[in-house]
Design an enzyme around this catalytic site. Structure first.
Site, PDB file in Angstrom:
ATOM      1  N   ASP A  36       0.810  -1.220   0.000  1.00 48.05           N
ATOM      2  CA  ASP A  36       0.000   0.000   0.000  1.00 48.05           C
ATOM      3  C   ASP A  36       0.847   1.276   0.000  1.00 48.05           C
ATOM      4  OD1 ASP A  36      -2.597  -1.086  -0.121  1.00 48.05           O
ATOM      5  OD2 ASP A  36      -2.398  -1.742   1.956  1.00 48.05           O
ATOM      6  N   ASP A  88      -6.836  -3.894  -5.430  1.00 52.20           N
ATOM      7  CA  ASP A  88      -6.515  -2.586  -4.853  1.00 52.20           C
ATOM      8  C   ASP A  88      -5.154  -2.074  -5.332  1.00 52.20           C
ATOM      9  OD1 ASP A  88      -7.950  -4.521  -3.345  1.00 52.20           O
ATOM     10  OD2 ASP A  88      -7.966  -3.263  -1.567  1.00 52.20           O
TER      11      ASP A  88
HETATM   12  N1  GLY Z   1      -7.255  -1.412   0.206  1.00 52.15           N
HETATM   13  C1  GLY Z   1      -7.994  -1.929   1.306  1.00 52.15           C
HETATM   14  C2  GLY Z   1      -9.420  -1.570   1.267  1.00 52.15           C
HETATM   15  O1  GLY Z   1      -9.905  -1.044   0.274  1.00 52.15           O
HETATM   16  O2  GLY Z   1     -10.094  -1.821   2.260  1.00 52.15           O
END
Ligand code: GLY
Length: 395
Positions: free
Chosen positions: A112, A173
């Site tokens: 992330d 994601d």
């Molecule tokens: N990227 C984690 C979420 O969208 O919860």
């Protein structure tokens, strides 16, 4: 079933007829969001909001989560939208915290890093030319590149790379983390960042996107052989359903990557995902937390709607004027922003109160259900900025 199904948008005529937001109304919603940021600035300058609220109010946390960049990104957006120095000053304090975080490798053992560093440090570099922020973002891109598994052609999402339970897992994601790599390739001239991102986005389009244009949340590849293994969910209803936020990450992420690599297949993929998403919405166009649900029996995820609104605007921007769905994407994005602004704003409350009500963080774990989620607030503000001025994305 066709391997490249693009469903017609069943409600296109209705969406195209929906009332257009006027500029005064957009400015009023934007002013309300900026006022909420002002209410929270004292609490969240040296601390950050938690990923999701509790009773509508974000607890204060250190710079330790995958979500901290969304708040700093909101401060940069607020500065760009208003020109007010207090937002820039707070954002700059936070940028120092992001430099400290990557210098000391504090909770950065995951993919992330794009969410974290595009919205804080790349934004700082783009908005103010802050060289220290640029260096921090390049360090973050290096840490992200370290997670690239060459045989599988993917960036592993979670866990230490030696952890067998997470080996070879990519998630939808990650599309939003790839712009950090492309940006690093541009500023350093080192194509290795972009080559890894190109491999990953191709694998995501090939394996995470199903033939019907829905998406798996997560997909395992064999890191040793590169063989595709299986799709599973983490935050969705089931392995075979379509987690709404995952689909929204796809709708927004494929066109953002297209900004950098100009592969027209990404726009085609994004359009297919967008139509699947638009065809599975309740009447008010704000999705439930999983697209298997389309009525009021289940909580909405306003954060997914805000992400999708930005994605639809990004997609429309990339499409040729003659594309049959382009106007529908713009109208749908406007209608979603209108509905969010009219019916989903949290009322004034104590310091720390969020912006958008009715989001869901992690339904299977029961975390952040029917609460504000920080990324939802960010993308709602990003959508408002996109709709009211010419804006260069931090992505
Ligand atoms: N990227 C984690 C979420 O969208 O919860």
């Amino acid at each position: 079933m066709s391997a490249s199904l693009r469903e017609p948008i069943a409600r296109a005529p209705e969406i195209l007829r929906s009332p257009r937001l006027d500029r005064a109304r957009l400015d009023a919603i934007l002013a309300a969001v900026l006022a909420r940021i002002d209410d929270n600035l004292a609490v969240f300058t040296d601390a950050f909001p938690a990923p999701s609220s509790e009773g509508g109010v974000y607890p204060a946390i250190d710079n330790i989560e995958w979500t901290n960049g969304f708040w700093t990104g909101m401060l940069w957006l607020a500065f760009e939208a208003s020109g007010e120095a207090r937002y820039r000053a707070a954002a700059e304090r936070q940028v120092r915290s992001f430099k400290h975080r990557i210098d000391h490798r504090i909770n950065v053992d995951h993919h992330d890093l794009g969410f974290l560093y595009s919205l804080s440090c790349v934004a700082a570099w783009k908005v103010t030319g802050d060289a220290c922020a640029r260096d921090a973002a390049i360090q973050a891109a290096d840490a992200l590149l370290d997670r690239f598994l060459p045989t599988a052609g993917i960036i592993q999402a979670w866990g230490d790379l030696s952890n067998p339970a997470e080996a070879g897992r990519m998630i939808i994601d990650c599309n939003l983390n790839l712009p950090l790599l492309y940006w690093a390739a541009e500023v350093t001239g080192d194509r290795e960042y972009a080559k890894a991102a190109n491999r990953h986005i191709d694998q995501a389009a090939r394996h995470i996107v199903r033939p019907d244009a829905s998406t798996f949340h997560t997909f395992f590849m064999d890191p040793a052989t590169g063989a595709p293994l299986r799709g599973t969910t983490h935050q969705g209803f089931s392995d075979s359903s379509c987690w709404a936020r995952g689909q929204a990450w796809g709708v927004s992420g494929f066109p953002l990557v297209h900004r950098y690599n100009a592969d027209p297949a990404l726009i085609d993929t994004a359009a297919r995902l967008a139509n699947y998403f638009l065809n599975r919405l309740p009447d008010d166009l704000i999705c439930c937390w999983d697209l298997v649900f389309t009525d009021d029996s289940q909580p909405r995820d306003s954060s997914a709607a805000a992400i999708a609104a930005c994605g639809l605007l990004e997609l429309a921007r990339a499409l040729p004027l003659g594309d049959p769905d382009r106007a529908t994407y713009e109208a749908a994005a406007l209608a979603m922003v209108e509905t969010l602004g009219q019916h989903y704003l949290l009322p004034e409350g104590p310091p720390g109160t969020g912006v958008l009500a009715h989001a869901v963080y992690h339904m299977p774990k029961g975390v952040g259900v029917d609460e504000a989620c920080l990324w939802g607030d960010y993308f709602f503000l990003e959508a408002l900025v996109r709709l009211t001025r010419v804006w260069e994305p931090y992505w």
